[in-house]
Design a protein around this motif. Structure first.
Motif, short mmCIF file in Angstrom:
data_model
loop_
_atom_site.label_atom_id
_atom_site.label_comp_id
_atom_site.label_asym_id
_atom_site.label_seq_id
_atom_site.Cartn_x
_atom_site.Cartn_y
_atom_site.Cartn_z
N ILE A 180 -6.26 30.20 69.70
CA ILE A 180 -5.45 30.20 70.92
C ILE A 180 -4.04 29.67 70.62
O ILE A 180 -3.86 28.66 69.95
N THR A 181 -3.05 30.39 71.13
CA THR A 181 -1.65 29.99 70.98
C THR A 181 -1.00 29.98 72.37
O THR A 181 -1.58 30.49 73.34
N PRO A 182 0.19 29.45 72.50
CA PRO A 182 0.88 29.49 73.79
C PRO A 182 1.15 30.92 74.28
O PRO A 182 1.42 31.14 75.46
N GLN A 183 1.07 31.89 73.36
CA GLN A 183 1.33 33.29 73.70
C GLN A 183 0.05 34.06 74.05
O GLN A 183 0.12 35.24 74.40
N THR A 184 -1.11 33.41 73.96
CA THR A 184 -2.37 34.10 74.20
C THR A 184 -2.56 34.39 75.68
O THR A 184 -2.47 33.47 76.51
N ILE A 185 -2.82 35.65 76.02
CA ILE A 185 -2.98 36.02 77.43
C ILE A 185 -4.38 36.54 77.76
O ILE A 185 -4.79 36.48 78.92
N LEU A 186 -5.11 37.00 76.76
CA LEU A 186 -6.44 37.57 77.05
C LEU A 186 -7.31 37.55 75.81
O LEU A 186 -6.82 37.72 74.68
N ALA A 187 -8.61 37.35 76.03
CA ALA A 187 -9.61 37.48 74.96
C ALA A 187 -10.68 38.45 75.43
O ALA A 187 -11.08 38.44 76.60
N SER A 188 -11.13 39.30 74.53
CA SER A 188 -12.19 40.25 74.83
C SER A 188 -13.33 40.04 73.83
O SER A 188 -13.16 40.29 72.63
N ILE A 189 -14.46 39.56 74.33
CA ILE A 189 -15.61 39.25 73.48
C ILE A 189 -16.86 39.84 74.11
O ILE A 189 -17.19 39.55 75.27
N GLN A 190 -17.55 40.68 73.37
CA GLN A 190 -18.71 41.40 73.88
C GLN A 190 -19.83 40.44 74.26
O GLN A 190 -19.95 39.35 73.70
N HIS A 191 -20.67 40.89 75.19
CA HIS A 191 -21.83 40.09 75.57
C HIS A 191 -22.88 40.15 74.48
O HIS A 191 -23.42 39.12 74.06
N ALA A 192 -23.17 41.36 74.01
CA ALA A 192 -24.15 41.51 72.92
C ALA A 192 -23.75 42.68 72.04
O ALA A 192 -23.21 43.68 72.51
N ASN A 193 -24.05 42.56 70.76
CA ASN A 193 -23.69 43.60 69.80
C ASN A 193 -24.66 44.77 69.89
O ASN A 193 -25.87 44.59 69.98
N ALA A 240 -10.12 27.00 80.69
CA ALA A 240 -9.42 25.72 80.55
C ALA A 240 -8.03 25.90 79.96
O ALA A 240 -7.13 25.09 80.20
N HIS A 241 -7.86 27.00 79.21
CA HIS A 241 -6.56 27.27 78.61
C HIS A 241 -5.77 28.32 79.40
O HIS A 241 -4.69 28.74 78.96
N GLY A 242 -6.31 28.76 80.53
CA GLY A 242 -5.60 29.73 81.36
C GLY A 242 -5.52 31.12 80.76
O GLY A 242 -4.56 31.85 81.00
N ILE A 243 -6.55 31.47 79.98
CA ILE A 243 -6.58 32.78 79.30
C ILE A 243 -7.62 33.67 79.96
O ILE A 243 -8.75 33.25 80.21
N LEU A 244 -7.25 34.92 80.22
CA LEU A 244 -8.18 35.86 80.83
C LEU A 244 -9.30 36.23 79.86
O LEU A 244 -9.09 36.34 78.65
N PHE A 245 -10.49 36.45 80.43
CA PHE A 245 -11.67 36.73 79.61
C PHE A 245 -12.30 38.05 80.05
O PHE A 245 -12.80 38.17 81.17
N HIS A 246 -12.26 39.03 79.16
CA HIS A 246 -12.94 40.31 79.38
C HIS A 246 -14.16 40.37 78.47
O HIS A 246 -14.13 39.93 77.33
N SER A 247 -15.25 40.95 78.99
CA SER A 247 -16.44 41.11 78.16
C SER A 247 -17.03 42.51 78.34
O SER A 247 -17.21 42.99 79.46
N ASP A 248 -17.30 43.15 77.21
CA ASP A 248 -18.00 44.43 77.19
C ASP A 248 -19.48 44.12 77.37
O ASP A 248 -20.14 43.59 76.47
N CYS A 249 -20.00 44.47 78.54
CA CYS A 249 -21.39 44.17 78.88
C CYS A 249 -22.24 45.44 78.97
O CYS A 249 -23.28 45.46 79.65
N VAL A 250 -21.82 46.48 78.29
CA VAL A 250 -22.50 47.77 78.36
C VAL A 250 -23.96 47.65 77.92
O VAL A 250 -24.86 48.25 78.53
N GLN A 251 -24.22 46.88 76.87
CA GLN A 251 -25.60 46.79 76.36
C GLN A 251 -26.45 45.78 77.11
O GLN A 251 -27.67 45.78 76.95
N THR A 252 -25.85 44.95 77.92
CA THR A 252 -26.63 43.87 78.55
C THR A 252 -26.84 44.02 80.05
O THR A 252 -27.78 43.45 80.60
N PHE A 253 -25.98 44.76 80.71
CA PHE A 253 -26.08 44.89 82.17
C PHE A 253 -27.46 45.39 82.59
O PHE A 253 -27.96 46.37 82.05
N ALA A 254 -28.07 44.68 83.53
CA ALA A 254 -29.39 44.98 84.09
C ALA A 254 -30.53 44.76 83.10
O ALA A 254 -31.67 45.10 83.38
#
Length: 381
Positions: A135-148, A166-180
């Motif tokens: 994380i840096t002061p320039q970080t605006i978003l992280a994308s981390i999958q739910h499951a591989n 806590a750092h004010g960074i948006l969090f996206h997650s690819d949940c294609v394999q885990t949803f339902a």
């Protein structure tokens, strides 16, 4: 044919097919049309949004339907970072994301964004310390999958979400394999955006969804678009969405019992491999992983050969993500967890589903045993 490639796609369930047929016949109107037929389609679409939001503990206003998981990933990321470009240009993801995201982040690097690709351990999990260091002061978003999608390893989304928030960074997650399939709670996990796909949950292909916290601002990728509140262009596929939600609700309603059954089938497969002393290594996390995805390295045999021989025997498995088929390079996931290129090419994936039986598991083991004996000769027990 014994189908053991459910992580690639699932067959549509009968309920979804029936829902599609009914919606296509009765709710055929364009949901943007102002007449009663259009209004009827819009009402069904609103109900679908509400039901999808409930399954992830989200809010109805945050649901946007798409043409699938890949478009969901692309639109979610681009919409969110476009609205925050003035705050920074640094993005974080992992080395083992789905191809749609991995290639998107590579493209974003050519557009002036700086991207950190987090490493994973030998089980495919990131370390929170690595994420925090990235994380840096320039970080605006992280994308981390739910499951591989290849080894099934589940990332600690709640811990990741709390750290990023806590750092004010948006969090996206690819949940294609885990949803339902396992519990997904966007509020408890502090996730700002998720992507999901219908054809992984016994719904139709060509349908997916994005959830974005409605309290967040996003910028449309295609300015002037009127569909899906400006999120994407194109007439909304109401029958496909109705089939999607019907299938998802069916799977979601039996989530716990189905996971228990899949765990039993998984254990049956791994116990049989161990009992027969087959030279097969199981990949992925021993505990934090999806029950239905089983990544295997058949030591000494090329994964492509194993897949083709299983197909010859009437069993469908894969050599990894279907979106990577045809590429000469070994699995990125296998390389990321520390395998050599030669070892990575010995990887195959078995993925179980609602129709999988014990007899099918036993047949797979017998086929692997025969293949190994034929190709490598008998081994000392």
């Amino acid at each position: 044919m014994i189908y053991l490639d459910y992580a690639a796609t699932t067959p549509m369930c009968e309920e979804a097919i029936a829902a599609y047929a009914e919606a296509a016949a009765v709710y055929f109107g364009n949901e943007n049309s102002l007449h009663d037929i259009g209004t009827k389609a819009k009402q069904l679409l609103t109900l679908c949004r509400r039901e999808l939001a409930a399954m992830i503990n989200g809010e109805t206003e945050g649901v946007y339907f798409t043409s699938g998981g890949t478009e969901a990933n692309m639109l979610a990321i681009r919409s969110l970072i476009a609205a925050r470009r003035h705050k920074g240009n640094h993005l974080i993801t992992t080395e083992i994301e789905h191809a749609s995201l991995y290639h998107l982040f590579q493209q974003l690097e050519t557009e002036g964004y700086a991207v950190t690709y987090l490493p994973v351990d030998r089980f495919g999990r990131i370390h929170l310390a690595d994420l925090e260091r990235a994380i840096t002061p320039q970080t605006i978003l992280a994308s981390i999958q739910h499951a591989n999608s290849e080894i099934g390893t589940i990332q600690p989304l709640a811990d990741i979400g709390r750290l990023l928030r806590a750092h004010g960074i948006l969090f996206h997650s690819d949940c294609v394999q885990t949803f339902a399939k396992i519990q997904l709670d966007v509020k408890a996990m502090a996730i700002d955006s998720v992507s999901i796909s219908a054809h992984k949950v016994y719904g139709p292909k060509g349908v997916g969804a994005v959830y974005i916290d409605p309290h967040l601002h996003w910028k449309p990728v295609f300015p002037g678009t009127t569909h899906e509140s400006g999120f994407r262009p194109g007439t909304v596929n109401v029958p496909g969405i109705a089939a999607f939600i019907t299938a998802a609700k069916r799977l979601y309603g039996r989530m716990e019992s189905e996971q228990t059954r899949l765990e039993q089938l998984r254990r049956r497969l791994l116990d049989a491999i161990a009992a027969k002393q087959l030279p097969v290594t199981v990949e992925g996390h021993p505990d934090c992983r999806l029950a239905h995805i089983i990544g295997l390295i058949v030591n000494g045999l090329d994964g492509q050969l194993v897949m083709l021989e299983c197909n010859r025997a009437g069993i469908a498995i894969s050599t990894g993500s279907a979106c990577q088929v045809g590429l000469q390079a070994p699995s990125r996931t296998m390389i990321a967890v520390g395998k050599t290129p030669e070892e990575a090419k010995q990887f195959v994936r078995v993925s179980l589903g609602m129709a999988t039986t014990e007899i099918e598991i036993d047949q797979l083991v017998s086929t692997l045993e025969q293949l190994i004996r034929t190709r490598r000769g008998a081994w000392t027990r």
